[in-house]
Design a protein around this motif. Structure first.
Motif, PDB file in Angstrom:
ATOM      1  N   ALA A  63     144.557 123.139 106.632  1.00 40.17           N
ATOM      2  CA  ALA A  63     144.875 124.546 106.882  1.00 40.17           C
ATOM      3  C   ALA A  63     143.807 125.498 106.356  1.00 40.17           C
ATOM      4  CB  ALA A  63     146.232 124.883 106.254  1.00 40.17           C
ATOM      5  N   ARG A  64     143.152 125.124 105.261  1.00 44.78           N
ATOM      6  CA  ARG A  64     142.161 126.030 104.667  1.00 44.78           C
ATOM      7  C   ARG A  64     140.746 125.538 104.872  1.00 44.78           C
ATOM      8  NH1 ARG A  64     145.599 129.956 104.778  1.00 44.78           N
ATOM      9  NH2 ARG A  64     147.526 129.384 103.738  1.00 44.78           N
ATOM     10  N   GLY A  65     140.592 124.554 105.722  1.00 42.82           N
ATOM     11  CA  GLY A  65     139.247 124.058 105.983  1.00 42.82           C
ATOM     12  C   GLY A  65     138.913 124.257 107.438  1.00 42.82           C
ATOM     13  N   CYS A  66     139.012 123.190 108.233  1.00 41.70           N
ATOM     14  CA  CYS A  66     138.597 123.279 109.630  1.00 41.70           C
ATOM     15  C   CYS A  66     139.753 123.589 110.570  1.00 41.70           C
ATOM     16  CB  CYS A  66     137.905 121.987 110.051  1.00 41.70           C
ATOM     17  SG  CYS A  66     138.979 120.542 109.939  1.00 41.70           S
ATOM     18  N   GLY A  67     140.995 123.609 110.036  1.00 44.52           N
ATOM     19  CA  GLY A  67     142.130 123.931 110.896  1.00 44.52           C
ATOM     20  C   GLY A  67     142.550 122.799 111.813  1.00 44.52           C
TER      21      GLY A  67
ATOM     22  N   GLN D  61     126.640 120.841 110.325  1.00 46.09           N
ATOM     23  CA  GLN D  61     127.207 120.315 109.084  1.00 46.09           C
ATOM     24  C   GLN D  61     128.370 121.186 108.623  1.00 46.09           C
ATOM     25  OE1 GLN D  61     126.797 117.719 107.006  1.00 46.09           O
ATOM     26  NE2 GLN D  61     125.608 116.890 108.725  1.00 46.09           N
ATOM     27  N   PRO D  62     129.497 120.556 108.304  1.00 43.14           N
ATOM     28  CA  PRO D  62     130.590 121.354 107.749  1.00 43.14           C
ATOM     29  C   PRO D  62     130.123 122.165 106.530  1.00 43.14           C
ATOM     30  CG  PRO D  62     131.375 119.160 108.247  1.00 43.14           C
ATOM     31  CD  PRO D  62     129.895 119.156 108.488  1.00 43.14           C
ATOM     32  N   ARG D  63     130.656 123.324 106.389  1.00 44.41           N
ATOM     33  CA  ARG D  63     130.433 124.201 105.237  1.00 44.41           C
ATOM     34  C   ARG D  63     128.969 124.630 105.070  1.00 44.41           C
ATOM     35  NH1 ARG D  63     134.145 120.681 104.601  1.00 44.41           N
ATOM     36  NH2 ARG D  63     132.807 119.029 103.805  1.00 44.41           N
ATOM     37  N   SER D  64     128.287 124.794 106.199  1.00 42.35           N
ATOM     38  CA  SER D  64     126.907 125.261 106.101  1.00 42.35           C
ATOM     39  C   SER D  64     126.737 126.490 106.987  1.00 42.35           C
ATOM     40  CB  SER D  64     125.939 124.159 106.532  1.00 42.35           C
ATOM     41  OG  SER D  64     126.063 123.933 107.920  1.00 42.35           O
ATOM     42  N   SER D  65     125.576 127.081 106.919  1.00 38.43           N
ATOM     43  CA  SER D  65     125.311 128.231 107.786  1.00 38.43           C
ATOM     44  C   SER D  65     123.832 128.205 108.177  1.00 38.43           C
ATOM     45  CB  SER D  65     125.659 129.545 107.067  1.00 38.43           C
ATOM     46  OG  SER D  65     124.900 129.669 105.890  1.00 38.43           O
ATOM     47  N   SER D  66     123.505 128.963 109.189  1.00 41.08           N
ATOM     48  CA  SER D  66     122.087 129.093 109.526  1.00 41.08           C
ATOM     49  C   SER D  66     121.783 130.566 109.759  1.00 41.08           C
ATOM     50  CB  SER D  66     121.742 128.252 110.760  1.00 41.08           C
ATOM     51  OG  SER D  66     122.622 128.564 111.818  1.00 41.08           O
ATOM     52  N   VAL D  67     120.560 130.931 109.469  1.00 40.92           N
ATOM     53  CA  VAL D  67     120.162 132.336 109.546  1.00 40.92           C
ATOM     54  C   VAL D  67     118.863 132.430 110.304  1.00 40.92           C
ATOM     55  CG1 VAL D  67     119.721 134.422 108.198  1.00 40.92           C
ATOM     56  CG2 VAL D  67     120.996 132.530 107.162  1.00 40.92           C
ATOM     57  N   LYS D  68     118.777 133.403 111.142  1.00 45.39           N
ATOM     58  CA  LYS D  68     117.479 133.737 111.708  1.00 45.39           C
ATOM     59  C   LYS D  68     117.458 135.231 111.956  1.00 45.39           C
ATOM     60  CE  LYS D  68     113.769 132.108 114.394  1.00 45.39           C
ATOM     61  NZ  LYS D  68     113.449 131.195 115.513  1.00 45.39           N
ATOM     62  N   GLY D  69     116.495 135.884 111.371  1.00 45.61           N
ATOM     63  CA  GLY D  69     116.412 137.329 111.532  1.00 45.61           C
ATOM     64  C   GLY D  69     117.704 137.991 111.103  1.00 45.61           C
ATOM     65  N   VAL D  73     124.885 132.466 111.294  1.00 48.07           N
ATOM     66  CA  VAL D  73     125.965 131.694 111.916  1.00 48.07           C
ATOM     67  C   VAL D  73     126.648 130.869 110.839  1.00 48.07           C
ATOM     68  CG1 VAL D  73     126.596 130.110 113.756  1.00 48.07           C
ATOM     69  CG2 VAL D  73     124.565 131.573 114.007  1.00 48.07           C
ATOM     70  N   LEU D  74     127.933 131.138 110.644  1.00 47.61           N
ATOM     71  CA  LEU D  74     128.699 130.416 109.625  1.00 47.61           C
ATOM     72  C   LEU D  74     129.538 129.341 110.294  1.00 47.61           C
ATOM     73  CD1 LEU D  74     130.184 133.449 107.621  1.00 47.61           C
ATOM     74  CD2 LEU D  74     127.938 132.411 107.373  1.00 47.61           C
ATOM     75  N   TRP D  75     129.505 128.148 109.732  1.00 47.44           N
ATOM     76  CA  TRP D  75     130.370 127.061 110.210  1.00 47.44           C
ATOM     77  C   TRP D  75     131.813 127.398 109.834  1.00 47.44           C
ATOM     78  CZ3 TRP D  75     133.957 123.805 108.149  1.00 47.44           C
ATOM     79  CH2 TRP D  75     134.292 122.646 108.879  1.00 47.44           C
TER      80      TRP D  75
END
Lengths: 112, 1016, 416, 206
Positions: A63-67, D61-69, D73-75
């Protein structure tokens, strides 16, 4: 406090981060044969549950992760999680199901 | 030392007297109104001892005078209340309350005062009130129990609750660690040291203000030095480490499944001034530990002899702790009574500190341990094969004068010559019980150990590893070795460390070799009968050996029955001093051995934890989440009368100065009917569904069909649960072929989104639909009334609101006075009505713009109650009012929205079940009261036949009833058995004031049946 | 059976209570009984008592795996009330409540039924409407209870937070003056003593390991202490219903979860009534010993561990600190869990089965204690007469087939 | 757009003076717009289209993000991302996404106003947040770019570790909860309530 690891996204958390959806692998008769569902079958689907003292196959949601929903095998006495598997997977053969429950230890949805 | 007559000089004997005391400062405190002084480092118990105060409380049942028995968490007697007004806290153990300047403490459970407590009279009648007496009496006359109970209740309880709300704050904290070490004594520190060295993240918690446990009051050397030196250096090393967190004043309150632990940190109890800087009083820690090392030590057992509860009888360990740590003498002249070697340490420490000791009384005939020899060598008089059999007191039992000592042989009556020894305190030791509480909270099992005569962990449970005294290991070198190895081993389990250890990685220690303990469970009093002399087992609940025997005699033979019948172990100390002794007493009464009798279950918490800490930050205005809609501040500024709906706060109505609620609601209703009203409907659930199978999904979750809906149009839908009962409703709009916007009830927004996800993931994973909840993205306002169109047309924009262009049940996207909007022509009031949605951050501004545009059209904001009346006038249902989870769409006359063609939708099969498909179920109807002024009460029931008195057969109930200002009379909706076939019938509603309201069953639409008003 | 009275107590005091005998026997199981009840909790013992008393069936046994009263009877929060919404529930809970009224005298064992009043707070408009509905239904069914306003709530319970500006201001309460509490252990002990005196064998430490049947009828049970023949078998084993019924091949609409409860340290009386606050999820009363007795929620997963867990406790205590601010500095003394059987509609099952002579009473969920006398009464009648007692009939297993749910949660989120 | 009255979730608190004794700094970040993006990583067409429109790869990847300019983008889930972009640029980006995604099975939805971002910054940021969430923010995996959905102060939220030195977290909460969470943070972030978990500490008394 149950500690759970989501097999879908790997998030670790406690039971407040997850949601228990109850017994897994209950087949919905109306999904497979909508014109021909007996009162018995509908009652079993809605109400009859395995409720074992010991290994239980359940649906859980991260519920608090990927759903996402997933399956888990959990011991209802020690509360240990024994295994996790995908929501569209059938029950793992490794463990012995509750004999009295064998007639409903099918996947929740037939055909998957 | 004036005022502290029992304070010992500093550094007498071996140089440890009053080790932790800061004698340079005095602290003022009070007990029962008397001003006293102590020093920093004191507890209330040690300071009371220093001041010569021995009588500190009254017992629960007999109100016997009681003094301090222990030195820590196990204290059963010295319960006091501390603090005043909102900070008053009852039932604190004086042994654990640290002294601070200005501390106010009071004794409990006495009236008018501690010395002359009227409740002592219970002691006189004690023969009439043995265990369980109340089950046998107070039954006559039948009505009198409440009368008796009133007095029982007032006599029971210990301290009093605070009279004011708590001004302090609390908070929670989460932590994750590889190894949690519970207990900061020698064993805990040794385990922490090796675990930290192996690279684990280690937390060490101890309930005391200081680490070291009993290191300052036990014999034995580590690396050839006193134990405190090793403790000091180890603590310094651990404190300097990056991967270690040391916590004092923190109890490990509970161990739960999966090695989840609850800790309570007492942050400001020792210094309330910290609260001013924002410190919470208590902090509740929720710790996920990969491994737990339980180094919780052991608790000393008292001995069970006649009048063993008198003030002045205390545990042998406590006696030396008061001397060594706090520099106070427990009395002027003492006797040590023991069945084991450890108490000889007390005799030695007391003698070294210059406290006169009359005798060591040892039940063993031939004690031979090294400490025994040391005591004898120090000139301490030791008598063996003897027992203390009774205590003589003065001052109404509050002060010991002497003890009786007589030859003792287990299992037989006391015979032989009895000797009186003058003394004013007795230090007793019956052996030590491993503190296994935490181990047992979840599933850990214990086994009986013959050497300890107690239970210890059986080690089959791998979540917690006990070490040291908690594991029954008392020999110092063995204890350090066990702890050190365990620390390394569990760290390896947790982090997979490969650090090699050798034997030299742990300190070497030595301690005197101890002789064998002899179990003593009951010391009979001398004379013909033991009766009349109370042998206390559970001090706090006043449970005596005789009570336990009575319970067994009466057939309460399971240990749980005995516990519940006698209340043994159920007091605030949870039986820490009494459990094993009780089992020992029962070996005689039940004629079986302790392991066969078994032990009761230990429950969390280890010591009680405050409710405030459990609530944590979620108190007062943070108690529960409050959700606000975008124009929330406008509602506040305009005197909205809010009501909680789920987590939201919504305006119920907007009373103007002088308005009653009723006035405001009627005004708001009429403004919608006659001019125009504006409702903040932002809480309405909004869910977007997109994908090639979106229409298919909707066809399965709604009772009616959505695949036929045209783009830009909306349709009202009903959702059932699998049991066939109505669950939610709302209008869903087709934004594109594969794209829908679903509206749900406010309360259903999150639930329905989750419900759709669940079906998609678990049952219909073949359907291609993405579900995105967008409730929060949009502020949404209903603008309803004959002038609604005029108001909207008053604003600049690109949407044509005209009747021809903007049909009922359709939607348009565009701009309104510059704001991007989605406009829907839907109506829940029966009036010409639009709902305008705009991104939430524009919500407040658009709300103001609409009000401004409507100013000349008589616009008024209306709240949820007007909304409810407006819809009721039109006969529209509200899920949760007209339906209650047992109602089907057919019951509500909504059969037109239930498809007969579709093979399947959620709930379809259940609707066919016999009871749901039966004729003559309760059906939704309208009601008109015969007296138009009379508004039926909510939920009133109609009866089949009026009778003089209940019971009467009920045939249905009012689901909504209002005064309708529109039709100028009362209206109601109701579910009545077979109601649709009974139109025109008059039914009776007998009310609680004896009145019977008669109402005629009618169609539930009271206003504008043709729908002319909304189709303009 | 030695009668209890103040005189017998005084007489025995003279001899230091050495002459009291056992309250019940510890009989060896006989080879055959007319009926066997499995489970010596409150419901099982009450069933035995009423079978003997009302139906003259005394050649019966109650088998208990552990010690009598050791399950939920000894673990609950002792609340007694009958102000339920549905007719069927009202009937059985009111029968139970009215039997509680003179149970002490009937059993000659003080069960301390204390009708100190039960308040169910109304904290939202919706809840207020729902309880108004219940009050009308109760009144017409003959159950005494009434709506009261905030001022009266405050009068009955002075420690309650009656502020206007709190999160859920109190709008009123639904008040059942003759609801209250009783001493839970005493219910089991009193019924056990009463049943034993009429000749019922209560056999503790006797676990049922198998159920024998022939041609669709019960013939006996196998136990850890041997085989016992009987033609009537009544299963009353909350927390083990599924396991026992599986032995007979009957699958049940039951899931077992752990219900959490806790008590505070004892304090002098602060609250006379029982207060239930359903919107914020918590209820509290004060025992005669002075402990605040607090009910938590159930853990949201199947659970047979009988251990305390924390999330439900945290949730409840947080609600109660808000509702009763002065408890903030009081402390939780002890928490525990009990395994309760939840049915699909959260209402109990008192039923015959497809197997002749097999009866089942279960599914009381979180509300079993308050029903004990009524449940025992109706179940005994059903067993004795081989047909459902009128009050038990709506609670039959058949209701799950036809869809006749008895759902109490519908009007408001009513906790028990 | 410029003359439209924009009011972020916490705008009503902007003029309030924060208490002086907070151990972290608190701010609302209101200048980010957000797009909820759904699609399958197993669908190369979707991945290519999304990458092209955003100019940055979707973090798989779960719990990661990417940035450009300007774009981050948040996972959020295995098939869900939260794209943030400066306010004012979201409609253009959304159009670009919709156009590129074409008829792939996907969904890009403007949710710019559904959430707000509370920035918690300072040496004690981790421990302040750990008063409200059970997620171990002291784990070594919590590095710049780390993202996680979690429960904070009983409210569903997402948390992004923006950068260290000082430790800075962005907490994404749904708009209606913002005021509540803000209040909650003010209550637990006082200096007197500071918690230092692990690291060198004053040795406790012995």
């Amino acid at each position: 406090m149950l500690m759970i690891t989501c097999p879908v996204c790997g998030a670790e958390g406690d039971e407040t981060d997850f949601h228990c959806g109850g017994q897994a692998h209950i087949s919905r008769p109306a999904s497979t044969d909508p014109h021909n569902v007996s009162d018995d079958a509908q009652r079993d689907y809605l109400y009859i549950r395995n409720n074992p003292k010991g290994l239980h196959r359940e649906m859980w949601m991260c519920a608090r992760g990927c759903g996402k929903w997933f399956h888990a095998e959990r011991d209802t006495v020690t509360l240990e999680f024994k295994s996790y598997y995908g929501i569209t997977e059938s029950a793992p053969p490794s463990s012995s199901p509750n004999p009295a429950a064998s007639k409903t230890t099918k996947k929740k949805s037939a055909g998957r | 030392m004036s005022g502290q007559p029992y304070r010992l000089p500093a550094n007498v004997g071996s140089g440890t007297t009053g080790r932790i005391l800061d004698r340079s400062r005095r602290i003022a405190f009070s007990f029962d109104g008397k001003s006293l002084s102590g020093h920093p480092g004191d507890t209330v118990a040690s300071a009371l001892f220093a001041n010569g105060i021995r009588l500190v409380g009254r017992s629960f049942k007999y109100h016997r005078p009681r003094g301090v028995i222990g030195s820590g968490a196990d204290e059963p007697n010295a319960l006091i209340s501390v603090g005043e007004s909102g900070r008053h806290e009852p039932n604190q153990r004086a042994t654990q309350v640290e002294l601070y300047d200005g501390l106010v403490s009071k004794s409990q459970n006495n009236w008018p005062n501690l010395k002359f407590d009227i409740g002592q009279i219970n002691s006189k009648f004690s023969r009439l009130i043995p265990a369980g007496f109340y089950y046998k009496t107070f039954m006559w006359p039948q009505s009198a129990w409440m009368f008796y109970e009133h007095f029982i209740r007032n006599a029971a309880g210990l301290g009093t609750a605070a009279s004011e709300p708590d001004p302090d704050t609390y908070e929670h904290m989460h932590a994750t660690c590889d190894v949690l070490v519970v207990g900061g004594g020698v064993a805990g520190l040794a385990a922490a040291q090796s675990a930290a060295a192996a690279g684990a993240r280690v937390m060490v918690v101890d309930e005391c203000a200081r680490l070291g446990g009993l290191a300052d009051s036990s014999s034995g050397l580590i690396e050839s030095s006193p134990q405190t030196e090793w403790v000091q250096s180890t603590v310094s090393t651990l404190a300097a480490a990056e991967n270690v967190h040391l916590m004092t004043r923190t109890i490990a309150a509970g161990h739960y499944h999966h090695n989840w632990c609850l800790l309570l940190e007492r942050v400001t109890d020792h210094d309330p001034s910290l609260a001013i800087q924002g410190a919470p009083r208590h902090r509740l820690w929720k710790v996920r530990a990969n491994q737990i090392v339980m180094a919780t030590g052991a608790l000393e057992r008292p001995l069970t002899f006649a009048n063993n509860d008198r003030p002045g009888v205390l545990l042998a360990s406590a006696a030396r702790i008061y001397v060594n740590r706090y520099g106070v003498s427990p009395g002027r002249r003492g006797v040590v009574f023991t069945n084991n070697d450890d108490a000889y340490q007390t005799a030695l420490d007391l003698t070294r500190a210059g406290v006169p000791l009359a005798r060591v009384v040892d039940v063993r005939t031939d004690p031979r341990g090294e400490l025994v020899e040391e005591a004898r060598a120090a000139g301490i008089e030791v008598v063996t094969g003897m027992a203390v059999t009774n205590v003589d007191t003065v001052a109404a039992g509050a002060k010991i004068q002497s003890v009786k000592v007589a030859p003792y042989k287990a299992g037989s009556r006391i015979g032989g010559r009895e000797e009186r020894i003058e003394c004013d305190f007795v230090a007793v030791s019956g052996g030590w019980n491993p503190a296994v509480h935490l181990y047992c909270h979840t599933s850990g099992k214990v086994k009986f150990d013959e050497d300890l005569q107690s239970f210890k962990p059986d080690r089959s449970f791998d979540q917690i590893t006990p070490v040291g005294a908690a594991n029954g290991t008392y020999d110092l070198d063995g204890l350090i070795s066990e702890a050190s190895n365990t620390g390394a081993a569990v760290a390896k389990k947790a982090v997979g460390s490969k650090v090699k250890r050798s034997k030299s990685d742990r300190p070497l220690a030595s301690s005197p070799k101890a002789g064998k303990l002899e179990p003593v469970w009951f010391v009979p009093a001398t004379g013909a009968l033991n009766e009349g002399n109370k042998h206390f087992v559970d001090f706090q609940n006043d449970v005596t050996a005789a009570d336990l025997e009575l319970a067994a005699r009466e057939g309460y033979r399971s240990v749980e029955h005995i516990k519940r019948y006698t209340t043994l172990g159920m007091a605030t100390d949870q039986g820490k001093t009494s459990n094993i002794n009780a089992l020992g007493v029962l070996t005689g009464a039940l004629q079986s051995a302790i392991p066969q009798i078994g032990t009761t279950t230990f429950r969390p918490p280890y010591t009680p934890i405050s409710f405030g800490a459990i609530a944590g930050t979620n108190a007062g205005n943070r108690f529960l989440v409050v959700r606000r809609t975008p124009p929330y501040e406008w509602h506040c500024e305009n005197r909205a009368d809010f009501e909680p709906i789920g987590q939201w706060r919504r305006p119920y109505c907007y009373p103007k100065p002088g308005d009653s609620r009723h006035d405001a609601i009627n005004r708001e209703i009429l403004s919608v009917r006659n001019e125009v009203g504006l409702l903040d409907a932002s809480t309405l659930g909004k869910i977007e569904l997109k994908g090639p199978d979106a229409a298919k999904l909707l066809d399965r979750v709604y009772t009616n069909t959505f695949s036929t809906l045209k783009v830009g149009k909306g349709r009202y839908g009903l959702m059932l649960n699998e049991e066939g009962f109505l669950m939610d409703d709302g209008v869903t709009v087709r934004l594109a072929d594969d794209h829908f916007l679903m509206h749900t009830t406010s309360g259903g927004a999150d639930r329905i989104a989750g419900w759709l996800e669940e079906w998609l993931q678990t049952e219909w994973s073949d359907l291609k639909v993405y579900v995105t909840p967008v409730t929060e993205q949009w502020a949404q306002f209903a603008i309803a009334g004959p002038n609604a169109r005029n108001v909207l047309e008053n604003l600049d924009g690109d949407i044509d609101f005209s009747a021809d262009s903007f049909e009922f049940m359709s939607m348009k996207v565009g701009r309104l006075t510059g704001y991007p909007v989605r406009a829907f022509r839907i109506s829940f009031s029966g009036e010409l009505s639009y709902e305008i949605a705009t991104p939430s951050n524009f919500g407040h501004s658009l709300w103001l713009a609409l009000l401004e545009a409507g100013e000349n059209h008589g616009i008024q904001a209306y709240g949820t109650e007007a909304l409810h009346v407006l819809r009721a006038e039109k006969g529209f249902i509200v899920v949760g009012d007209e339906s209650d989870g047992t109602v089907t769409p057919l019951d509500l006359g909504l059969g037109w929205a239930v498809s007969k063609k579709k093979d399947d939708y959620i709930g379809k099969r259940s609707l066919e079940r016999a009871y749901l498909a039966a004729p003559k179920r309760k059906q939704l109807v309208g009601l008109l009261t015969q007296d138009p002024q009379e508004v039926l009460p909510d939920g009133a029931y109609a009866v089949a036949e009026l009778k003089d008195k209940p019971p009467m057969e009920m045939i249905g109930q009012v689901t909504s009833a209002y005064w309708s200002p529109t039709v100028g009379r009362s209206i109601a909706m109701a579910l009545i058995k077979d109601g649709r076939n009974r139109l025109g019938d008059v039914v009776d509603f007998p009310l609680d004031n004896g009145k019977v309201v008669k109402a005629t069953i009618v169609d539930p639409v009271f206003y504008d049946k043709e729908g002319a008003k909304q189709n303009v | 059976m030695k009668r209890y009275s103040i005189f017998s107590l005084a007489r025995n005091a003279a001899n230091y209570h050495k002459d009291w005998g056992p309250v019940w026997r510890s009989p060896e199981p006989k080879a055959e009984y007319d009926a066997v009840i499995v489970g010596a909790g409150g419901h099982g013992l009450a069933t035995a008592y009423y079978l003997a008393k009302n139906h003259n069936m005394t050649n019966i046994a109650v088998l208990e795996k552990g010690w009598l009263g050791g399950g939920n009877t000894g673990r609950n929060t002792t609340i007694i009330r009958s102000n339920y919404l549905q007719d069927e529930s009202m009937a059985i809970y009111e029968l139970a409540r009215s039997l509680y009224e003179n149970l002490s005298q009937e059993l000659n064992y003080n069960v301390m039924f204390s009708p100190r009043g039960v308040l169910m707070l109304c904290q939202t408009e919706h809840e207020l409407r729902a309880f108004k509905r219940t009050s009308h239904a109760n009144r017409l069914a003959g159950t005494e209870a009434r709506m009261i306003d905030r001022a009266e709530v405050k009068r009955l319970c002075p420690i309650i937070n009656d502020r206007d500006d709190c999160r859920y201001p109190i709008l009123g309460a639904y008040y059942q003056p003759r609801g209250g509490t009783a001493r839970h252990d005493a219910i089991a002990w009193g019924y056990a003593r009463g049943a034993d005196a009429m000749g019922v064998d209560i056999i503790q430490n006797c676990e049922v390991v198998g159920i024998d049947q022939n041609a669709g009828r019960i013939t006996g049970v196998r136990t850890s202490r041997g085989e016992i023949k009987t033609t009537k078998l009544a299963v009353v084993v909350a927390g083990s219903t599924t396991q026992l019924m599986d032995m007979a091949g009957v699958r049940m609409p039951i899931e077992s979860v752990s219900l959490q409860a806790l008590v505070s340290e004892p304090i002098k009386p602060v609250i006379d009534v029982v207060v239930m606050a359903n919107t914020v999820h918590g209820y509290m009363s004060q025992s005669d010993k002075g402990e605040l007795v607090i009910g938590g929620g159930a853990d949201p997963y199947n659970n047979f561990s009988q251990r305390g867990s924390f999330p439900a406790v945290e949730h409840t205590v947080t609600a109660l600190v808000e509702t009763f601010p002065i408890i903030s500095r009081l402390r939780m003394l002890r928490q525990w869990g009990g395994t309760v059987d939840m049915t699909g509609d959260r209402s109990p099952i008192i039923s015959m089965t497809d197997i002749g002579g097999l009866f089942v009473n279960c599914g009381w969920g979180t509300g079993g204690f308050k029903a004990i006398p009524g449940s025992g009464w109706a179940f005994a009648d059903t067993i004795a007469n081989d047909r459902p007692h009128p009050i038990a009939a709506p609670f039959s297993l058949n209701r799950y087939m036809i869809g006749h749910s008895i759902d109490e949660s519908v009007a408001a989120a009513v906790a028990h | 757009m410029s003359d439209l009255q924009f009011r972020s979730a916490l705008s009503h608190r902007r003029d309030e003076d924060l208490p002086m004794d907070l151990c972290v700094s608190l701010d609302e970040v209101s200048d980010r717009a957000m797009i909820d993006l759904r699609g399958s990583l197993d669908d190369p067409k979707f991945v290519a289209a999304a990458t092209a429109a955003l100019g940055v790869a979707l973090p798989a990847q779960p719990r990661s993000s990417s940035v450009k300019g300007d774009i981050t983008v948040l996972w959020m889930s295995v098939d869900q991302w939260l794209v943030t972009t400066p306010r004012g640029s979201e409609q253009a980006l959304l159009s670009k996404l919709v156009k590129r995604l074409g008829n792939t099975f996907s969904f890009a939805c403007d949710v710019s106003d559904a959430r707000t971002i509370i920035r918690v910054s300072g040496g004690d940021a981790r421990s302040v947040l750990m008063k409200g969430t059970s997620v171990d923010l002291q784990s070594p995996v919590v590095k710049p770019g780390w993202v996680r959905r979690l429960l904070f102060a009983e409210v569903a939220a997402a948390c992004q570790f923006v950068h260290s030195d000082p430790d800075t977290f962005d907490v994404y909460v749904f708009r209606s909860y913002a005021d509540y969470v803000w209040e909650w943070l003010l209550a637990v972030a006082r200096k007197g309530a500071r918690v230092q978990l692990y690291g060198k500490q004053e040795p406790p008394l012995v």
